[in-house]
Write an enzyme that holds these catalytic residues in place. Structure first.
Site, mmCIF file in Angstrom:
data_model
loop_
_atom_site.group_PDB
_atom_site.id
_atom_site.type_symbol
_atom_site.label_atom_id
_atom_site.label_comp_id
_atom_site.label_asym_id
_atom_site.label_seq_id
_atom_site.Cartn_x
_atom_site.Cartn_y
_atom_site.Cartn_z
ATOM 1 N N LYS A 61 8.763 12.666 1.717
ATOM 2 C CA LYS A 61 8.879 11.498 0.854
ATOM 3 C C LYS A 61 9.341 11.903 -0.541
ATOM 4 C CE LYS A 61 6.140 7.317 -0.229
ATOM 5 N NZ LYS A 61 4.837 6.648 0.034
ATOM 6 N N SER A 137 4.776 2.107 1.732
ATOM 7 C CA SER A 137 5.875 2.478 0.870
ATOM 8 C C SER A 137 6.730 3.620 1.411
ATOM 9 C CB SER A 137 5.335 2.878 -0.516
ATOM 10 O OG SER A 137 4.517 4.037 -0.434
ATOM 11 N N SER A 161 0.424 3.166 3.321
ATOM 12 C CA SER A 161 1.846 3.494 3.219
ATOM 13 C C SER A 161 2.359 4.509 4.229
ATOM 14 C CB SER A 161 2.176 3.964 1.803
ATOM 15 O OG SER A 161 2.108 2.889 0.899
#
Length: 430
Positions: A61, A137, A161
């Protein structure tokens, strides 16, 4: 068997073809990944292995530090920040385990939403239908694993997330107990609630990755008997506003576990959810901590920040220190109360999200609908972070759109949850 370099080149060729519309990856480390792949292949030829992740294609990420580059956390605001001087701890551990770090995946700006939209770098379409949301997310993480451009992806989970994009794209997503995985080198959303976890195609790969990230010895998951497994179902507010397909898939999955001998019981936690809602009625823990983290630019550079993110963080700057401290103290008391409540069962089970992935366009066009949908999508996962539980989302196959079956266990029971999840996965998926 295909070697690691060949697998990597196939993925890189796919990414090159869509260069002009790339939304899943924000950075791709072509040459570094090739070097890592060649090293993994050389070890394999020599009969040497660094463990189960040796040669695995891994994406990370955009909030994880990579030495020599600026960590942007899905935002243009951070582009002028100094570059990281060293890799995040989890990135360093992955490299040491032989993982091939392919690139950084897209995310919601500052990790502040469960929908997955990013107006700066574009939004990755859902892996099964690009017109639908990817979930957030860790949006790019869920899509990359589901589409096969990575075998494992590392995300962060502050309110769901990791588990949300896993559920909406049809892969496995694991949320460890908070602070079990080092957060050093990960750009924060919430000091209290953040955790780093893997997404993969199966529970075993998540478990192997989790062990590396935690600095633990790799161990094969031991089968956990489903016969007599005590499964609590927290019916109540977490089952309202549920899409009928999601409800049907969940009940069918419970039925399969019951057939395998699991003991399914309704398990009331409504009073604890009430008390947590009261403790956080002034503000959420994540938003007030984010207000401090982003204080230097949330107002000064507001025009450069997604308004769906900016206004919610900016509003929390006025929360007083006594209000915040009291909220954290009450939350700690409730974490202990939930831990005691769950002693009588092995796991909680519920749908990861109340709905499957909705179409993206209406949410972009309608702020009110966006906010309502974001709240609903985050609802079933967020309480796991609030009460410091460990959780995992497993895909339920055979339905028109991906649906996640979520298991939650007491904090610190990570390994046991992974073993239970592996047995549940075999019952539901294979």
């Amino acid at each position: 068997m295909t070697n690691v370099r060949d697998k990597l080149e196939e993925i890189l060729a796919r990414l090159v073809k869509r260069t002009d519309d790339e939304r899943v990856y924000l950075r791709v480390y072509q040459e570094a990944a090739r070097s890592a792949a060649d090293a993994a292949d050389a070890r394999k030829r020599d009969g040497v292995s660094l463990g189960p992740l040796d040669g695995a294609i891994v994406s990370i990420k955009d909030l994880l530090d990579v030495a020599g580059e600026t960590t942007t956390a899905g935002s243009v605001v951070l582009r002028d920040h100094p570059p990281a001087t060293r890799d995040a701890v989890v990135v360093r551990r992955l490299r040491q385990a032989g993982a091939v770090i392919l690139g950084k995946t897209n995310m919601v700006e500052f990790a502040f939403s469960g929908i997955g939209l990013n107006p700066h770098f574009g939004t990755p379409g859902n892996a099964t239908d690009p017109e639908r949301i990817p979930g957030g997310s860790s949006s790019g993480a869920g899509v990359s694993v589901a589409e096969g451009t990575s075998e494992v992806s590392i995300g962060s989970d502050t309110g769901g997330s990791v588990r949300i994009p896993a559920a909406l794209n049809g892969v496995v997503g694991f949320k460890p107990t908070a602070r079990r995985i080092p957060l050093e080198g990960a750009f924060p959303l919430s000091y209290t609630l953040d955790s780093l976890g893997p997404l993969a195609r199966n529970v075993a790969d998540c478990a192997a990755t989790d062990a590396v990230m935690a600095g633990e010895e790799a161990r094969t998951l031991s089968p956990y008997p489903l016969a007599g497994l005590r499964v609590g179902v927290p019916r109540g507010r977490l089952f309202t506003e549920m899409e009928s397909m999601v409800g049907e898939a969940f009940e069918a999955s419970l039925g399969r576990l019951a057939t395998a001998g699991a003991r399914i019981v309704d398990y009331d936690i409504e009073d604890l959810l009430d008390r947590m809602a009261d403790a956080t009625s002034r503000t959420s823990i994540a938003s007030v901590e984010a207000a401090e983290i982003h204080a230097d630019w949330i107002e000064a550079k507001a025009e450069k920040i997604d308004p769906r993110v900016q206004k919610w963080i900016a509003r929390r700057q006025s929360i007083s220190a006594p209000t915040y401290i009291r909220m954290i103290r009450r939350r700690n008391e409730l974490v202990a109360a939930m831990d005691a409540r769950l002693l009588a069962i092995d796991i909680l089970a519920l749908p990861t999200t109340a709905i499957s992935a909705p179409f993206m366009a209406p949410l972009v066009a309608d702020e009110s609908l966006y906010n309502q949908t974001d709240t609903l999508i985050l609802r079933n996962t967020t309480f796991g972070n609030q009460f410091d539980l460990t959780g995992i989302s497993i895909p339920v196959p055979g339905w028109p759109r991906p649906i996640g079956f979520m298991l939650l266990a007491r904090h610190g029971q990570d390994r046991r949850l992974l073993e239970i999840a592996s047995s549940v996965e075999r019952e539901l998926v294979y």
